[in-house]
Design a protein around this motif. Structure first.
Motif, PDB file in Angstrom:
ATOM      1  N   GLN A  95       0.849  -1.188   0.000  1.00 39.19           N
ATOM      2  CA  GLN A  95       0.000   0.000   0.000  1.00 39.19           C
ATOM      3  C   GLN A  95       0.886   1.240   0.000  1.00 39.19           C
ATOM      4  OE1 GLN A  95      -2.912  -0.010   3.092  1.00 39.19           O
ATOM      5  NE2 GLN A  95      -3.640   2.045   2.633  1.00 39.19           N
ATOM      6  N   VAL A  96       0.510   2.206  -0.846  1.00 40.06           N
ATOM      7  CA  VAL A  96       1.308   3.413  -0.962  1.00 40.06           C
ATOM      8  C   VAL A  96       1.021   4.332   0.226  1.00 40.06           C
ATOM      9  CG1 VAL A  96       1.783   5.444  -2.355  1.00 40.06           C
ATOM     10  CG2 VAL A  96       1.303   3.251  -3.462  1.00 40.06           C
ATOM     11  N   ARG A  97       2.078   4.885   0.771  1.00 37.54           N
ATOM     12  CA  ARG A  97       1.951   5.852   1.859  1.00 37.54           C
ATOM     13  C   ARG A  97       2.584   7.155   1.422  1.00 37.54           C
ATOM     14  NH1 ARG A  97       4.967   6.367   7.418  1.00 37.54           N
ATOM     15  NH2 ARG A  97       3.485   7.623   8.604  1.00 37.54           N
ATOM     16  N   LEU A  98       1.850   8.249   1.592  1.00 41.41           N
ATOM     17  CA  LEU A  98       2.319   9.586   1.249  1.00 41.41           C
ATOM     18  C   LEU A  98       2.416  10.402   2.530  1.00 41.41           C
ATOM     19  CD1 LEU A  98      -0.032  10.121  -1.815  1.00 41.41           C
ATOM     20  CD2 LEU A  98       2.410   9.616  -1.899  1.00 41.41           C
ATOM     21  N   VAL A  99       3.562  11.028   2.738  1.00 39.61           N
ATOM     22  CA  VAL A  99       3.773  11.835   3.937  1.00 39.61           C
ATOM     23  C   VAL A  99       4.242  13.219   3.510  1.00 39.61           C
ATOM     24  CG1 VAL A  99       5.008  12.072   6.106  1.00 39.61           C
ATOM     25  CG2 VAL A  99       4.339   9.798   5.296  1.00 39.61           C
ATOM     26  N   GLU A 100       3.421  14.216   3.802  1.00 42.77           N
ATOM     27  CA  GLU A 100       3.735  15.597   3.460  1.00 42.77           C
ATOM     28  C   GLU A 100       4.249  16.332   4.693  1.00 42.77           C
ATOM     29  OE1 GLU A 100       0.140  14.254   1.006  1.00 42.77           O
ATOM     30  OE2 GLU A 100       0.614  14.283   3.140  1.00 42.77           O
ATOM     31  N   SER A 101       5.132  17.298   4.453  1.00 40.31           N
ATOM     32  CA  SER A 101       5.668  18.101   5.549  1.00 40.31           C
ATOM     33  C   SER A 101       6.102  19.459   5.026  1.00 40.31           C
ATOM     34  CB  SER A 101       6.842  17.387   6.218  1.00 40.31           C
ATOM     35  OG  SER A 101       7.899  17.220   5.313  1.00 40.31           O
ATOM     36  N   GLY A 102       6.413  20.374   5.956  1.00 43.55           N
ATOM     37  CA  GLY A 102       6.973  21.659   5.576  1.00 43.55           C
ATOM     38  C   GLY A 102       6.022  22.838   5.681  1.00 43.55           C
ATOM     39  N   GLY A 103       4.770  22.572   5.994  1.00 37.69           N
ATOM     40  CA  GLY A 103       3.813  23.668   6.108  1.00 37.69           C
ATOM     41  C   GLY A 103       4.032  24.476   7.369  1.00 37.69           C
ATOM     42  N   GLY A 104       3.243  25.534   7.506  1.00 39.72           N
ATOM     43  CA  GLY A 104       3.338  26.365   8.687  1.00 39.72           C
ATOM     44  C   GLY A 104       2.667  27.693   8.479  1.00 39.72           C
ATOM     45  N   GLN A 162       4.031  34.876   6.732  1.00 41.77           N
ATOM     46  CA  GLN A 162       3.456  36.181   6.408  1.00 41.77           C
ATOM     47  C   GLN A 162       3.277  36.335   4.906  1.00 41.77           C
ATOM     48  OE1 GLN A 162       5.856  39.258   8.170  1.00 41.77           O
ATOM     49  NE2 GLN A 162       5.119  38.825  10.229  1.00 41.77           N
ATOM     50  N   PRO A 163       2.351  37.177   4.486  1.00 44.55           N
ATOM     51  CA  PRO A 163       2.205  37.457   3.049  1.00 44.55           C
ATOM     52  C   PRO A 163       3.532  37.892   2.447  1.00 44.55           C
ATOM     53  CG  PRO A 163       0.369  38.386   4.256  1.00 44.55           C
ATOM     54  CD  PRO A 163       1.336  37.888   5.290  1.00 44.55           C
ATOM     55  N   GLY A 164       3.827  37.363   1.280  1.00 38.77           N
ATOM     56  CA  GLY A 164       5.100  37.632   0.616  1.00 38.77           C
ATOM     57  C   GLY A 164       6.194  36.665   0.974  1.00 38.77           C
ATOM     58  N   GLY A 165       5.950  35.807   1.945  1.00 40.82           N
ATOM     59  CA  GLY A 165       6.950  34.859   2.388  1.00 40.82           C
ATOM     60  C   GLY A 165       7.024  33.610   1.531  1.00 40.82           C
ATOM     61  N   SER A 166       7.898  32.686   1.953  1.00 40.04           N
ATOM     62  CA  SER A 166       8.147  31.459   1.202  1.00 40.04           C
ATOM     63  C   SER A 166       8.097  30.250   2.120  1.00 40.04           C
ATOM     64  CB  SER A 166       9.530  31.511   0.541  1.00 40.04           C
ATOM     65  OG  SER A 166       9.624  32.571  -0.377  1.00 40.04           O
ATOM     66  N   LEU A 167       7.762  29.129   1.536  1.00 38.85           N
ATOM     67  CA  LEU A 167       7.821  27.834   2.209  1.00 38.85           C
ATOM     68  C   LEU A 167       8.226  26.790   1.187  1.00 38.85           C
ATOM     69  CD1 LEU A 167       4.583  27.663   4.423  1.00 38.85           C
ATOM     70  CD2 LEU A 167       6.935  27.743   5.249  1.00 38.85           C
ATOM     71  N   ARG A 168       8.817  25.725   1.683  1.00 38.82           N
ATOM     72  CA  ARG A 168       9.145  24.582   0.823  1.00 38.82           C
ATOM     73  C   ARG A 168       8.497  23.344   1.418  1.00 38.82           C
ATOM     74  NH1 ARG A 168      14.462  21.046  -0.208  1.00 38.82           N
ATOM     75  NH2 ARG A 168      14.271  20.699  -2.458  1.00 38.82           N
ATOM     76  N   LEU A 169       7.610  22.764   0.656  1.00 34.41           N
ATOM     77  CA  LEU A 169       6.923  21.555   1.092  1.00 34.41           C
ATOM     78  C   LEU A 169       7.637  20.326   0.544  1.00 34.41           C
ATOM     79  CD1 LEU A 169       3.206  22.586   0.459  1.00 34.41           C
ATOM     80  CD2 LEU A 169       4.688  23.097   2.421  1.00 34.41           C
ATOM     81  N   SER A 170       7.571  19.247   1.309  1.00 37.20           N
ATOM     82  CA  SER A 170       8.150  17.979   0.886  1.00 37.20           C
ATOM     83  C   SER A 170       7.107  16.877   0.988  1.00 37.20           C
ATOM     84  CB  SER A 170       9.336  17.602   1.784  1.00 37.20           C
ATOM     85  OG  SER A 170      10.380  18.526   1.671  1.00 37.20           O
ATOM     86  N   CYS A 171       7.239  15.903   0.129  1.00 35.84           N
ATOM     87  CA  CYS A 171       6.367  14.734   0.165  1.00 35.84           C
ATOM     88  C   CYS A 171       7.235  13.511  -0.098  1.00 35.84           C
ATOM     89  CB  CYS A 171       5.283  14.853  -0.888  1.00 35.84           C
ATOM     90  SG  CYS A 171       4.383  13.317  -1.214  1.00 35.84           S
ATOM     91  N   THR A 172       7.088  12.521   0.747  1.00 34.57           N
ATOM     92  CA  THR A 172       7.802  11.264   0.561  1.00 34.57           C
ATOM     93  C   THR A 172       6.784  10.159   0.313  1.00 34.57           C
ATOM     94  OG1 THR A 172       9.566  11.977   2.040  1.00 34.57           O
ATOM     95  CG2 THR A 172       9.436   9.639   1.553  1.00 34.57           C
ATOM     96  N   ALA A 173       7.037   9.381  -0.728  1.00 37.10           N
ATOM     97  CA  ALA A 173       6.165   8.258  -1.074  1.00 37.10           C
ATOM     98  C   ALA A 173       6.877   6.944  -0.776  1.00 37.10           C
ATOM     99  CB  ALA A 173       5.788   8.323  -2.547  1.00 37.10           C
ATOM    100  N   SER A 174       6.140   6.012  -0.232  1.00 38.61           N
ATOM    101  CA  SER A 174       6.687   4.684   0.011  1.00 38.61           C
ATOM    102  C   SER A 174       5.666   3.639  -0.429  1.00 38.61           C
ATOM    103  CB  SER A 174       7.052   4.489   1.481  1.00 38.61           C
ATOM    104  OG  SER A 174       5.916   4.662   2.300  1.00 38.61           O
ATOM    105  N   GLY A 175       6.179   2.467  -0.808  1.00 42.35           N
ATOM    106  CA  GLY A 175       5.303   1.364  -1.181  1.00 42.35           C
ATOM    107  C   GLY A 175       4.699   1.456  -2.564  1.00 42.35           C
ATOM    108  N   ASP A 183      -4.236   6.522  -1.880  1.00 42.67           N
ATOM    109  CA  ASP A 183      -4.873   7.087  -0.689  1.00 42.67           C
ATOM    110  C   ASP A 183      -4.137   8.372  -0.290  1.00 42.67           C
ATOM    111  OD1 ASP A 183      -5.598   3.898   0.959  1.00 42.67           O
ATOM    112  OD2 ASP A 183      -6.669   5.015  -0.587  1.00 42.67           O
ATOM    113  N   TRP A 184      -4.908   9.367   0.108  1.00 39.24           N
ATOM    114  CA  TRP A 184      -4.305  10.644   0.477  1.00 39.24           C
ATOM    115  C   TRP A 184      -3.553  10.555   1.801  1.00 39.24           C
ATOM    116  CZ3 TRP A 184      -4.311  14.356  -3.106  1.00 39.24           C
ATOM    117  CH2 TRP A 184      -5.276  14.308  -4.112  1.00 39.24           C
ATOM    118  N   GLY A 185      -2.475  11.311   1.891  1.00 38.60           N
ATOM    119  CA  GLY A 185      -1.791  11.460   3.162  1.00 38.60           C
ATOM    120  C   GLY A 185      -2.532  12.440   4.054  1.00 38.60           C
ATOM    121  N   GLN A 186      -1.887  12.817   5.136  1.00 36.03           N
ATOM    122  CA  GLN A 186      -2.532  13.720   6.085  1.00 36.03           C
ATOM    123  C   GLN A 186      -2.443  15.175   5.628  1.00 36.03           C
ATOM    124  OE1 GLN A 186       0.547  12.727   6.434  1.00 36.03           O
ATOM    125  NE2 GLN A 186       1.666  14.604   6.982  1.00 36.03           N
TER     126      GLN A 186
END
Length: 117
Positions: free
Chosen positions: A1-10, A13-26, A106-109
């Motif tokens: 079964q495929v597992r997706l794990v997302e991270s990096g949110g938070g 402020q407007p104009g700012g930056s973020l980098r999200l990551s997702c790791t897939a397994s299975g 299946d969607w991750g969290q």
């Protein structure tokens, strides 16, 4: 079964930056075989695709994020990334990754992004 794990949110402020990551397994095939996408679900709205990347790295951003968001992938690490710049309040959402061709896995969290002062 495929597992997706997302991270990096938070909270950012407007104009700012973020980098999200997702790791897939299975994944049934090698991760590099799949075109992948980042999706988001904004409050009160349906989940939407914001950017995709195919197996050879060609990217397609949605019009709403073009020039601000960049999707990339690391096939050796089974990861897909979303670099988000010039964030605004309309980008507030839960962000998910998945492949772009049905049937989806299946969607991750998801990972929550809040853009606010």
């Amino acid at each position: 079964q495929v597992r997706l794990v997302e991270s990096g949110g938070g909270l950012v402020q407007p104009g700012g930056s973020l980098r999200l990551s997702c790791t897939a397994s299975g994944t049934p095939l090698g991760f590099s075989s799949y075109a992948m996408g980042w999706y988001r679900q904004r409050p009160g709205l349906q989940r939407e695709l914001v950017a995709s990347i195919n197996h050879i790295g060609l990217t397609t951003p949605a019009d709403s994020v073009k020039g601000r968001f960049t999707i990339s992938r690391d096939n050796a690490g089974n990861r897909v990334y979303l670099q988000m710049n010039s964030l605004n309040a309309e980008d507030t959402a839960v962000y998910y990754c998945n492949k772009i061709r049905t049937p989806l896995w299946d969607w991750g969290q998801g990972t929550q992004v809040i853009v606010s002062l």
